[in-house]
Design an enzyme around this catalytic site. Sequence first.
Site, mmCIF file in Angstrom:
data_model
loop_
_atom_site.group_PDB
_atom_site.id
_atom_site.type_symbol
_atom_site.label_atom_id
_atom_site.label_comp_id
_atom_site.label_asym_id
_atom_site.label_seq_id
_atom_site.Cartn_x
_atom_site.Cartn_y
_atom_site.Cartn_z
ATOM 1 C CG ASN A 35 6.152 -1.881 7.536
ATOM 2 O OD1 ASN A 35 7.180 -1.630 6.956
ATOM 3 N ND2 ASN A 35 6.082 -2.712 8.560
ATOM 4 C CB SER A 79 1.480 -1.292 13.307
ATOM 5 O OG SER A 79 2.733 -0.653 13.143
ATOM 6 C CE LYS A 80 -3.205 3.411 7.504
ATOM 7 N NZ LYS A 80 -4.479 3.659 7.051
ATOM 8 N NE ARG A 81 2.009 3.588 16.049
ATOM 9 C CZ ARG A 81 2.671 3.316 17.145
ATOM 10 N NH1 ARG A 81 3.577 4.124 17.583
ATOM 11 N NH2 ARG A 81 2.421 2.217 17.812
#
Length: 495
Positions: free
Chosen positions: A266, A262-264
């Site tokens: 990494n 996820s963007k959160r």
Amino acid sequence: MTDKVRVRFAPSPTGFLHIGSLRTALYNELLAKHTGGTFILRVEDTDQTRLVEGGIENIVHTMKAMDLEADEGIYLNDKGEVAERGEFGPYLQTKRKDKHTAYAKQLIEMDKAYYCFCSAERLEGLRREQQATGRPTMYDGKCRAVPREEAEKRIENGEKFVIRLKLPKQGTITAWDVIRDDITFDWALIDDQIIIKSDGLPTYHLAATCDDHDMEITHVIRGEDWLPSLPKHLFIFESFGWQAPKYAHLPLLLNADHSKLSKRQNDVAVEDYLKKGYLPQAILNFVALLGWNPTGDRELYSHEELIQMFDLAKVNKAGAVFNLEKLDWMNEHYLRSISEDEYLSLVYPYVKDVNDDHNFVDRALLLVRDRVTLPSQALELTASILKENVDYSSANIAWKTQPKEEAIERLEAVKSILSEISEQDFCKRNARAEHEQSIKKLITEKGWSNGDTLWPLRVALSGQDKSPSPFELLEVLGKKRSLARIDSAIRHLST
Ligand code: GLU
């Protein structure tokens, strides 16, 4: 259809190149290069709501920085503008709209698709009702029953419509995937996919499938998230009587805790890794091994080796864990294996404002080379060496319980032998070995110990309890700075 491999990377230009998409692009390129085939870049821009200004340029540019260039399709010309080359164009999907519309009509004529007039409100009501009763949320097929003549009249009268695939409602379909082998899907669980939206534009499913046929794509290599769409795509190929390409769905990328990447947790934009100073070779090597290992006995491979060894059938099914420590390790390796000049040009920008003595800065950067993971760290690793005024307030120049006078005596003696060396010899390459030899000779002659001489010398040169060895520091600092630092340490001890 040609025997030669023709593969495509087909990103949507939503802003940046995702690290997972980079792997998709790379595997496509590796298969093409390994087999002497063609690697095509097609841009799938049919979802106009998700377009980002400059999105295409950014993707192509980042691919190029990663040493990935398509043989055919979209590229950036000398002026940096989006252009295309090849005989199967256009390669920008919205420019193929007329072809897609014609294919949709043909599907209607073959009774493989139908017009649907259901309003957004009706679909929303249906969804809520299905959710409330615990059923899968999907279109109930109401408009399948509308006769074609009636549908055409309603369209003539200006009614809004979409076109949906008329998929089988029972039975199963078994698809073959290069990585996953046979996979069976239950038609009852698959929605009548919209293929033309109410704005007249095709959806990805119709556009990608028809374009893959028209561009004579032999292998579709893409992320696992597209696997549920496979039956719909095969239905389209079968309806037209076209031969389907071979499909390979790449394993998901996972965070360290095995959740979906996820963007959160990494960074996922390739350009962010490049900006941080990860080398393209390291990123490429790292991404190549997310789901595949050519030999299993090592982890470092050049792009050329990856091309030689690539085998799509050996890609794993299981999700691939995105391990940033491994990327760091690879980056360290590549930073150590490039030439000195290349290394210096990567790290120099981070320290250029600290000191104007270019040669001095270069020597300091080479000294810390083995400790740099990312070029940006060069600054913190060299700052204490490069700043001209050493502050002794928080360091112990004298060794353990050594009296100050003794430390001063040692420093004076070392200084007098160093004064004999010319400025040039002082910091020539590997002067550290000569410094070591002459200072150790002095220590032996005098009957001193390494600790009581080398500790004060090292702290005098660095101002710190922990630092590189005094011999390395002498070579890096050069004669003038070394002697000046020894002098100021002596002054500090004398006050
Ligand atoms: N446009 C799709 C994406 O961005 C491509 C999927 C495919 O390769 O078929 O993921």
